[in-house]
Design a protein around this motif. Structure first.
Motif, PDB file in Angstrom:
ATOM      1  N   HIS A 234      32.992   0.654  36.043  1.00  0.00           N
ATOM      2  CA  HIS A 234      33.027   1.489  37.239  1.00  0.00           C
ATOM      3  C   HIS A 234      32.721   2.923  36.890  1.00  0.00           C
ATOM      4  O   HIS A 234      32.715   3.308  35.723  1.00  0.00           O
ATOM      5  N   SER A 235      32.513   3.701  37.904  1.00  0.00           N
ATOM      6  CA  SER A 235      32.114   5.087  37.698  1.00  0.00           C
ATOM      7  C   SER A 235      32.495   5.890  38.937  1.00  0.00           C
ATOM      8  O   SER A 235      32.532   5.352  40.038  1.00  0.00           O
ATOM      9  N   LEU A 237      35.375   7.912  39.245  1.00  0.00           N
ATOM     10  CA  LEU A 237      36.807   8.188  39.439  1.00  0.00           C
ATOM     11  C   LEU A 237      37.058   9.589  39.978  1.00  0.00           C
ATOM     12  O   LEU A 237      37.897   9.788  40.854  1.00  0.00           O
ATOM     13  N   GLY A 238      36.319  10.539  39.437  1.00  0.00           N
ATOM     14  CA  GLY A 238      36.546  11.937  39.815  1.00  0.00           C
ATOM     15  C   GLY A 238      36.410  12.175  41.307  1.00  0.00           C
ATOM     16  O   GLY A 238      37.034  13.076  41.860  1.00  0.00           O
ATOM     17  N   LEU A 240      37.581  10.534  43.581  1.00  0.00           N
ATOM     18  CA  LEU A 240      38.822  10.210  44.290  1.00  0.00           C
ATOM     19  C   LEU A 240      39.688  11.448  44.460  1.00  0.00           C
ATOM     20  O   LEU A 240      40.577  11.492  45.312  1.00  0.00           O
ATOM     21  N   ALA A 241      39.433  12.450  43.604  1.00  0.00           N
ATOM     22  CA  ALA A 241      40.215  13.678  43.716  1.00  0.00           C
ATOM     23  C   ALA A 241      40.012  14.269  45.105  1.00  0.00           C
ATOM     24  O   ALA A 241      38.889  14.546  45.509  1.00  0.00           O
ATOM     25  N   GLY A 242      41.071  14.389  45.839  1.00  0.00           N
ATOM     26  CA  GLY A 242      40.987  15.016  47.150  1.00  0.00           C
ATOM     27  C   GLY A 242      40.461  14.096  48.237  1.00  0.00           C
ATOM     28  O   GLY A 242      40.373  14.484  49.396  1.00  0.00           O
ATOM     29  N   ASP A 247      44.241   7.689  47.208  1.00  0.00           N
ATOM     30  CA  ASP A 247      45.480   7.063  46.747  1.00  0.00           C
ATOM     31  C   ASP A 247      45.403   5.552  46.857  1.00  0.00           C
ATOM     32  O   ASP A 247      45.739   4.827  45.922  1.00  0.00           O
ATOM     33  N   LEU A 250      43.050   4.184  44.254  1.00  0.00           N
ATOM     34  CA  LEU A 250      43.682   4.189  42.936  1.00  0.00           C
ATOM     35  C   LEU A 250      44.608   2.991  42.783  1.00  0.00           C
ATOM     36  O   LEU A 250      44.629   2.335  41.743  1.00  0.00           O
ATOM     37  N   THR A 251      45.351   2.723  43.826  1.00  0.00           N
ATOM     38  CA  THR A 251      46.246   1.565  43.764  1.00  0.00           C
ATOM     39  C   THR A 251      45.428   0.295  43.580  1.00  0.00           C
ATOM     40  O   THR A 251      45.778  -0.582  42.798  1.00  0.00           O
ATOM     41  N   GLN A 254      44.224  -0.085  40.068  1.00  0.00           N
ATOM     42  CA  GLN A 254      45.325  -0.307  39.128  1.00  0.00           C
ATOM     43  C   GLN A 254      45.200  -1.635  38.394  1.00  0.00           C
ATOM     44  O   GLN A 254      45.335  -1.710  37.192  1.00  0.00           O
ATOM     45  N   ARG A 256      43.113  -4.536  37.123  1.00  0.00           N
ATOM     46  CA  ARG A 256      41.749  -4.947  36.788  1.00  0.00           C
ATOM     47  C   ARG A 256      41.381  -6.314  37.352  1.00  0.00           C
ATOM     48  O   ARG A 256      40.272  -6.542  37.809  1.00  0.00           O
TER      49      ARG A 256
END
Lengths: 337, 337
Positions: A234-235, A237-238, A240-242, A247, A250-251, A254, A256
């Motif tokens: 995956h690619s 992740l950043g 997701l910030a804001g 959230d 991210l859950t 969590q 895989r």
DNA sequence: GTTTAGCACTCTACAGTTGAGAGTGCTAAC
DNA sequence: GTTAGCACTCTCAACTGTAGAGTGCTAAAC
């Protein structure tokens, strides 16, 4: 224009305007943007109707309208025209995927990175699922006096290794015996058939040898299990910030295995999965656009991007479709060695 | 009590209270919690002094005090007593790490998962860096008429494979020749020494053979590069949801290579790295507690947790120290086959 | 029957105000 | 060096008022 056709046009215009601006769309805005030849009151009546039928919602009494998941679904199914990626775009994608790609894993990681860059969404790429694939060859490599490595090459090009230990001394001769014996049993067998009963039956068929074989057989089974396992690259992740859904996503990330299973369950074609249509609740407010790549012309792994419901579906579909076929091409080249 | 000793005690008490409650600590709270035998005014004077010297800050005029990074550092260096994990705790950790752990990678992933569970922080585990390790053995496995796989076994137990293709027909005999020739050249060589010049020199020494060898040599070099590469297992992404530093940490996680490099740069012992002491700005408001595990008694990979500055340092240090030594034990067992 | 203009109504977002509560720094006395 | 007392500062939460956006409804026009 017929009222029915107008309503369809209004719905599309609302989706497009909302996707662009992120603001609830009011009747006046709509007229100026969609170039409708009716008054705002008429539009309001139509909007009230579309709201009643579940295609739109109002965040609050005095706000404009926002598409519901049903609204997006209708839009994607009925009002979307996907314009394929240009020839240059396709070349760029193909070249980027091939960059430094000396293994299928590399190509898939490249694909995820590229998709993130092109779509500004988190992107995923799964390895081919091994359900359909078979044992092409098994080899053994000595690694120590009492240990060796089983190497399993599967028909979909996946290669997995597994170390194992024995009580007795491992000599090149014994490994040759293993090699001959196990290739005879396993060659052409579907990976999904290699389970405990299978290796027990196999062991039983070997007479004297069967005393030496167990650890090697188990190693082959373990390697086969590994080869069937889907792993996920995956690619993004950043991003997701804001992010509003960050959230939840991210859950989702969590676990895989859940991610792999969810992606595997996506359609076999290029497709859009909207909100609650997804199999995981964490994605209930996200949209997934996905495409399968093919190996030997049968559907293998999946490429996908996950983003907000409010996304440019036409663009996403075009990009994923193109990336999917480029990945197919590249992997097929690599595998038929 | 001497004023100097009292100030030290006040600082510790503030750190501990703030870590527990998350609220700025006022003079009155402090007296009741730390059991000081002086009045609040005295405490206020001391706090004013500690603030002036940079150990504490006030979020605003009428608030209590919060430790600065300097304050935490002083606390960790001077006021911390780490109580080792209990015998039961240690057994639990050791058993959990070993569960279903049939490869070093598995152990490390288990370690990350376990650390997340025990500390409620994101946790990392890196594979052994290969800088110190050497080639133990090279093998070749035929995979097709014109392709084969090089298998490199390194002295730190890492095994990497690399496929390669040749123009000529690959027979078992040729692979045996490769095997003998390359083991002679590479056995005992440090992975970090295997670069382009090295393989060019090696190729030159082979006379006639050198025409056949290039792709095999490059495959060995590639495998060696892979074996040196540090990969990072992590766990606890979900904890970033809603975390104040979540966004920064996501940005940090974005680039795998940066993460690996940052972790590699951590001290060789169990250690706490606070805020701006970290090499990445994204961690400027986080604390990293880390421990190295050892292979053959020399520092190999690192285990680490990343959390808020406001964390229970004593507990973290105890857990990481224990996990580090358990991982060392397990890996050493697995590797010396 | 469909479309339109006009108007009263609803709701949000933002800015400003107020009062309670927490905690400080300073001063003068011990 | 330590303490009691007090004036001061600042935040937080609750409340208020206003401007602006957009609606739904009604009665009239097409």
């Amino acid at each position: 224009m017929e009222p029915a056709a107008r309503k369809k046009r209004i719905l599309s215009a609302i989706v497009e305007s909302y996707v662009k601006t992120g603001e609830p769309v009011g009747s006046k805005t709509l007229i100026s943007e969609a170039g409708l030849k009716v008054s705002s009151a008429t539009v309001r009546n139509d909007m009230a109707d579309l709201t009643e039928r579940g295609y739109l919602v109002q965040p609050h009494t005095s706000a404009g309208r926002v598409p519901t998941q049903r609204g997006y679904r209708f839009y994607v199914d009925n009002a979307l025209t996907v314009k394929p990626v240009s020839e240059q775009g396709r070349m760029y994608i193909s070249e980027t995927l091939a960059q430094g790609a000396d293994s299928p894993e590399n190509v898939l990681q490249n694909a995820a990175n590229l998709l993130t860059r092109l779509t500004d969404c988190i992107a995923f790429a799964t390895t081919p699922n091994g359900e359909e694939s078979r044992v092409r060859k098994i080899s053994f490599v000595p690694t120590g006096a009492h240990s060796a490595m089983a190497v399993l090459i599967a028909s979909n090009g996946v290669i997995k290794t597994k170390l194992f230990r024995c009580e007795f001394l491992i000599t090149p001769e014994i490994l040759t015996v293993f090699d001959n014996a196990l290739n005879e049993v396993f060659a052409g067998v579907r990976l999904s058939a290699i389970n405990r009963p299978f290796i027990q039956t196999a062991a039983a068929g070997f007479g004297d040898l069967s005393l030496l074989l167990p650890s090697a057989l188990i190693a082959v089974k373990d390697a086969s299990d590994l080869a069937r396992e889907v792993s996920v690259y995956h690619s993004g992740l950043g991003l997701l910030a804001g992010d509003a859904q960050g959230d939840r996503i991210l859950t989702f990330l969590q676990n895989r295995h859940d991610v792999a299973a969810t992606l595997e369950r996506l359609p076999l074609d290029t497709a859009v999965t909207i909100g609650r249509e997804n199999s995981r609740v964490e994605l209930a407010y996200s949209a997934v656009v996905s495409a399968r790549y093919r190996i030997d012309n049968s559907p293998a792994g999946v490429l996908a991007v996950v983003g907000p419901l409010r996304m440019d579906y036409a663009k996403m579909l075009a990009v994923l479709d193109c990336a999917g076929s480029c990945v197919s091409e590249l992997l097929n080249e690599m595998i038929d060695v």
